[in-house]
Scaffold this motif. Sequence first.
Motif, PDB file in Angstrom:
ATOM      1  N   ASP A 114       0.839  -1.203   0.000  1.00 53.14           N
ATOM      2  CA  ASP A 114       0.000   0.000   0.000  1.00 53.14           C
ATOM      3  C   ASP A 114       0.873   1.252   0.000  1.00 53.14           C
ATOM      4  O   ASP A 114       0.498   2.263  -0.590  1.00 53.14           O
ATOM      5  CB  ASP A 114      -0.970  -0.007   1.179  1.00 53.14           C
ATOM      6  N   GLY A 115       2.032   1.181   0.635  1.00 49.19           N
ATOM      7  CA  GLY A 115       2.963   2.320   0.609  1.00 49.19           C
ATOM      8  C   GLY A 115       3.392   2.643  -0.812  1.00 49.19           C
ATOM      9  O   GLY A 115       3.400   3.806  -1.228  1.00 49.19           O
ATOM     10  N   ILE A 173       0.421   4.119  -2.790  1.00 51.15           N
ATOM     11  CA  ILE A 173       0.163   5.540  -2.509  1.00 51.15           C
ATOM     12  C   ILE A 173       1.191   6.425  -3.209  1.00 51.15           C
ATOM     13  O   ILE A 173       0.853   7.468  -3.769  1.00 51.15           O
ATOM     14  CB  ILE A 173       0.217   5.827  -0.984  1.00 51.15           C
ATOM     15  N   CYS A 186      -6.940   7.462  -2.537  1.00 50.58           N
ATOM     16  CA  CYS A 186      -5.742   7.776  -1.736  1.00 50.58           C
ATOM     17  C   CYS A 186      -6.064   7.943  -0.260  1.00 50.58           C
ATOM     18  O   CYS A 186      -5.259   7.579   0.605  1.00 50.58           O
ATOM     19  CB  CYS A 186      -5.054   9.025  -2.274  1.00 50.58           C
ATOM     20  N   LYS A 187      -7.235   8.497   0.047  1.00 43.80           N
ATOM     21  CA  LYS A 187      -7.614   8.652   1.460  1.00 43.80           C
ATOM     22  C   LYS A 187      -7.685   7.292   2.126  1.00 43.80           C
ATOM     23  O   LYS A 187      -7.194   7.096   3.228  1.00 43.80           O
ATOM     24  CB  LYS A 187      -8.978   9.334   1.573  1.00 43.80           C
ATOM     25  N   GLU A 215      -6.283   4.491   1.067  1.00 46.21           N
ATOM     26  CA  GLU A 215      -4.985   3.796   1.038  1.00 46.21           C
ATOM     27  C   GLU A 215      -4.098   4.232   2.201  1.00 46.21           C
ATOM     28  O   GLU A 215      -3.286   3.432   2.689  1.00 46.21           O
ATOM     29  CB  GLU A 215      -4.231   4.048  -0.274  1.00 46.21           C
ATOM     30  N   SER A 216      -4.217   5.479   2.647  1.00 49.36           N
ATOM     31  CA  SER A 216      -3.329   5.866   3.744  1.00 49.36           C
ATOM     32  C   SER A 216      -3.743   5.175   5.039  1.00 49.36           C
ATOM     33  O   SER A 216      -2.881   4.811   5.841  1.00 49.36           O
ATOM     34  CB  SER A 216      -3.193   7.383   3.895  1.00 49.36           C
ATOM     35  N   GLN A 268      -2.230   1.710   4.746  1.00 44.07           N
ATOM     36  CA  GLN A 268      -0.795   1.642   5.015  1.00 44.07           C
ATOM     37  C   GLN A 268      -0.525   1.699   6.512  1.00 44.07           C
ATOM     38  O   GLN A 268       0.316   0.979   7.038  1.00 44.07           O
ATOM     39  CB  GLN A 268      -0.046   2.754   4.287  1.00 44.07           C
ATOM     40  N   ARG A 269      -1.275   2.542   7.196  1.00 48.22           N
ATOM     41  CA  ARG A 269      -1.057   2.652   8.645  1.00 48.22           C
ATOM     42  C   ARG A 269      -1.418   1.369   9.371  1.00 48.22           C
ATOM     43  O   ARG A 269      -0.766   0.997  10.350  1.00 48.22           O
ATOM     44  CB  ARG A 269      -1.854   3.833   9.206  1.00 48.22           C
TER      45      ARG A 269
END
Length: 311
Positions: free
Chosen positions: A128-129, A132, A154-155, A157-158, A161-162
């Motif tokens: 995911d990193g 993005i 993108c919202k 996906e962040s 990633q977290r």
Amino acid sequence: DMSPEDAAFQDRIDAGEKIEPKDWMPEGYRKTLIRQIGQHAHSEIVGQLPEGNWITRAPTLERKAILLAKVQDEAGHGLYLYGAAETLGISRDEMTRMLLDGRMKYSSIFNYPTLTWADMGAVGWLVDGAAIMNQVPLQRTSFGPYSRAMIRICKEESFHQRQGFDIMMKMAKGTPQQKAMAQDALNRFWFPSLMMFGPSDKDSVHSAQSMAWRIKMNTNDELRQKFVDQTVPQADYLGLRVPDENLKWNADKGGYDFSEPDWEEFFEVLKGNGPCNVDRLAARNAAWDNGAWVRDGLMAHAEKKRARKTA
Ligand code: FAQ
């Protein structure tokens, strides 16, 4: 030499205007977008499989709920992207058939297996990193529906990633066995993640034209470098080692020097010879075949309603 239509179109691109579905566009622009957006959509759908593999085996109820939500988000991303591609004059059914019979691609990364729970951390953190890093610039891409889909995606996906980094933290700061699992997942996913950005610039056949049309905003190597520069300090923070002997800070360029992935392996995976290519396509084909009765039922129902109306 450009035709007057092509030149006027290029002027609009250069002025930063968005191109909308009903606007005139060169056939090559349309085709390139169908290829890229379609492949991107297929990647979201096939990308559900490696993580779907762990939903039933997540270590806690909370982890299970989070993973389930992430995998559902990926289905949603696939649907926005198929919707964006459909505005270019191809149907989702047609794109699906092209995926199922191998005429269209999906990202190479999803042809690698997810062997342990730590892989869910590595996928979220690295895959995911990388996604993005590639998609943030695409929010400014020239085709309106694609750029708007990217903003929404993108919202989410962040968050993805977290959640991956959070799993890595738990594992890397856990027992020695857990830390070893985290390191093993990083070892296996590092180079395949670097491959997500595509071949090196000298082998990228589409980059020059796609960048002129602002379908792509950066070259493959530019984004790969940015990804390495962002990710290495995160690995340090986790106390994990990036599996690359040549990794070294280069003060002159203000970035890391690093080893290229094994490009021969990359092109083999693209040809269908990666560890999971056969399984992934078999799973998608089975889903399509097993869903035939639903599609047939909906069509029969629509037909009946139409007949009743005209009677
Ligand atoms: N895998 O000339 P270029 C996600 C192909 S993120 C497979 O450089 P281009 C989220 C390329 O298609 C992943 N094929 O191509 C998620 C072309 O072949 P073709 C999806 C690749 O298009 C996370 C040939 O090589 N993201 O799913 C790959 O200018 C976690 C020559 O390459 C996107 O699709 C590859 N890695 O640049 C979901 C982003 N790289 O078509 C679930 C949008 C290259 O002529 C879990 N796409 N090829 O037969 C792009 O930005 C671009 O298409 C690139 C490739 C950068 C991927």
